[in-house]
Design a protein around this motif. Structure first.
Motif, short mmCIF file in Angstrom:
data_model
loop_
_atom_site.label_atom_id
_atom_site.label_comp_id
_atom_site.label_asym_id
_atom_site.label_seq_id
_atom_site.Cartn_x
_atom_site.Cartn_y
_atom_site.Cartn_z
N SER A 14 0.84 -1.19 0.00
CA SER A 14 0.00 0.00 0.00
C SER A 14 0.88 1.25 0.00
N ASN A 15 2.08 1.12 0.54
CA ASN A 15 3.06 2.21 0.52
C ASN A 15 4.32 1.71 -0.18
N PRO A 16 4.45 1.96 -1.50
CA PRO A 16 5.59 1.43 -2.25
C PRO A 16 6.93 2.00 -1.81
N GLU A 17 6.91 3.10 -1.08
CA GLU A 17 8.19 3.66 -0.61
C GLU A 17 8.87 2.72 0.38
N LEU A 18 8.09 1.87 1.06
CA LEU A 18 8.70 0.88 1.95
C LEU A 18 9.49 -0.15 1.14
N LEU A 19 8.91 -0.59 0.03
CA LEU A 19 9.64 -1.49 -0.87
C LEU A 19 10.87 -0.79 -1.42
N ASN A 20 10.72 0.45 -1.78
CA ASN A 20 11.82 1.23 -2.31
C ASN A 20 12.97 1.31 -1.31
N GLN A 21 12.65 1.62 -0.08
CA GLN A 21 13.68 1.75 0.95
C GLN A 21 14.36 0.42 1.23
N ALA A 22 13.62 -0.68 1.11
CA ALA A 22 14.20 -2.00 1.35
C ALA A 22 15.33 -2.31 0.38
N CYS A 23 15.36 -1.60 -0.74
CA CYS A 23 16.37 -1.84 -1.77
C CYS A 23 17.52 -0.85 -1.73
N VAL A 24 17.57 -0.02 -0.71
CA VAL A 24 18.61 1.01 -0.60
C VAL A 24 19.68 0.55 0.38
N HIS A 25 20.84 0.22 -0.14
CA HIS A 25 21.97 -0.19 0.70
C HIS A 25 22.51 1.02 1.46
N HIS A 26 23.02 0.76 2.66
CA HIS A 26 23.48 1.88 3.50
C HIS A 26 24.63 2.66 2.87
N SER A 27 25.36 2.03 1.93
CA SER A 27 26.49 2.72 1.30
C SER A 27 26.04 3.95 0.52
N VAL A 28 24.80 3.90 -0.01
CA VAL A 28 24.27 5.06 -0.74
C VAL A 28 24.11 6.26 0.19
N ILE A 29 23.51 6.01 1.35
CA ILE A 29 23.27 7.10 2.30
C ILE A 29 24.58 7.52 2.96
N ASP A 30 25.47 6.55 3.23
CA ASP A 30 26.77 6.89 3.82
C ASP A 30 27.55 7.82 2.91
N ALA A 31 27.48 7.55 1.60
CA ALA A 31 28.21 8.39 0.65
C ALA A 31 27.67 9.81 0.62
N MET A 32 26.36 9.95 0.95
CA MET A 32 25.75 11.28 0.96
C MET A 32 26.06 12.05 2.24
N ASP A 33 26.56 11.32 3.25
CA ASP A 33 26.85 11.93 4.55
C ASP A 33 25.60 12.56 5.15
N ILE A 34 24.48 11.86 5.01
CA ILE A 34 23.20 12.35 5.52
C ILE A 34 22.86 11.64 6.82
N THR A 35 22.37 12.37 7.79
CA THR A 35 21.96 11.78 9.06
C THR A 35 20.51 12.16 9.35
N PRO A 36 19.75 11.32 10.06
CA PRO A 36 20.17 9.98 10.50
C PRO A 36 20.05 8.96 9.38
N THR A 37 21.09 8.18 9.16
CA THR A 37 21.08 7.21 8.06
C THR A 37 20.00 6.17 8.23
N ALA A 38 19.66 5.83 9.49
CA ALA A 38 18.68 4.77 9.75
C ALA A 38 17.32 5.08 9.16
N LYS A 39 17.06 6.37 8.89
CA LYS A 39 15.74 6.75 8.37
C LYS A 39 15.61 6.43 6.89
N PHE A 40 16.73 6.24 6.20
CA PHE A 40 16.67 6.14 4.75
C PHE A 40 17.21 4.83 4.17
N ASP A 41 18.12 4.13 4.85
CA ASP A 41 18.63 2.88 4.28
C ASP A 41 17.80 1.69 4.79
N ASN A 42 18.23 0.48 4.43
CA ASN A 42 17.40 -0.71 4.72
C ASN A 42 17.88 -1.53 5.92
#
Length: 298
Positions: A81-109
């Motif tokens: 019902s919320n495809p963004e959950l599926l989307n986030q499940a496919c995001v490896h933490h290396s993507v967010i780490d490379a962006m230097d964005i915090t908190p990383t836990a909100k965006f990676d899987n």
């Protein structure tokens, strides 16, 4: 099957974080978010509602990405019902780490993967338990380890086509194709389904897991080896001795259990295991081998 992973290049997105004031830190983070949108090609782009400010319209997943997510759901009959959950499940933490964005836990899987892994262990254990009532604890552990091995989970991810949705930093891969990101992504898929599941007992998630694993579990449960303790007792009986005189002396050690097997008062063999029942079974197996080879006599 060749695994395809969508990657993006880290184009020096690290911002200067020497500022000590909150205002400067917010400015840096906002610039990183803008860079995130600007540097990823549109066909590979992934955006999160969480990136939008409270007073702005939520950012949507780009159309190409949304199509791939929808196609994945239809092909595998797992609808969100919320495809963004599926989307986030496919995001490896290396993507967010490379962006230097915090908190990383909100965006990676990573958080989703933790929840999904525990759900998988519970569901697989329950399926094994219900499949056949004469599967002992030792065999249940063996089946669970085999079914939930990294190799098997990676194969499941490939069979679903999940690997094609993975977003991972190419600098993390460094020319290799490790199993771990794909195992984490599969676990995260289960975690995302739990987060999206309206039922209080996660019926939809359990049904999806059962559909993927039940045939394999049925096969493993039907192939149950003979219990070594029973084999030992049968061997003793065939030699004309009383099998009821087989006994075990099992004691707890620092890291598990040590089990010694005797015929009456005669020592036959020993074994060590993290669990009591497997320790006794291994001791029986060792004793049977020693008797057959003539190392000990009754």
């Amino acid at each position: 099957m060749r695994v395809q992973a969508i990657t993006f290049q880290n184009q020096n997105l690290k911002s200067n974080k020497t500022s000590k004031t909150q205002k400067q830190q917010n400015t840096i983070q906002n610039q990183n978010l803008a860079n995130f949108e600007a540097t990823i090609p549109l066909k590979n782009q992934i955006l999160f509602t969480g990136f939008a400010k409270k007073d702005e319209k939520p950012v949507q997943i780009d159309p190409v990405r949304a199509y791939k997510l929808q196609e994945f759901q239809e092909r595998n009959k797992c609808y969100f019902s919320n495809p963004e959950l599926l989307n986030q499940a496919c995001v490896h933490h290396s993507v967010i780490d490379a962006m230097d964005i915090t908190p990383t836990a909100k965006f990676d899987n990573k958080r989703m993967a933790y929840v999904g892994k525990n759900m998988l262990m519970l569901a697989i254990g329950n399926m094994i338990y219900k499949e056949k009532d004469d599967v002992d604890q030792t065999r249940m552990i063996e089946i669970s380890k085999k079914v939930l091995s990294d190799e098997n989970i990676r194969d499941k991810a490939d069979s679903l086509g999940l690997s094609e949705l993975l977003l991972i930093d190419e600098n993390y891969l460094r020319g290799r194709v490790p199993k771990k990101p794909y195992v984490e992504m599969f676990n995260a898929l289960i975690g995302a389904m739990i987060a999206d599941d309206d039922s209080t007992d996660f019926d939809n998630t359990y049904a999806f897991i059962e559909r993927l694993f039940i045939d394999e579990i049925k096969k493993e449960c039907s192939d149950i080896p003979q219990n070594p303790i029973i084999e030992l007792m049968e061997y003793v009986a065939q030699k004309g001795y009383n099998p009821s005189k087989i006994r075990f002396q099992t004691v707890m050690k620092d890291n598990g259990y040590a089990s010694r097997v005797y015929y009456d008062r005669k020592y036959l063999d020993t074994a060590f295991n993290n669990y009591k029942e497997p320790a006794e079974q291994e001791a029986a197996k060792n004793a049977l081998r020693s008797l057959k080879n003539g190392f000990v006599k009754l």
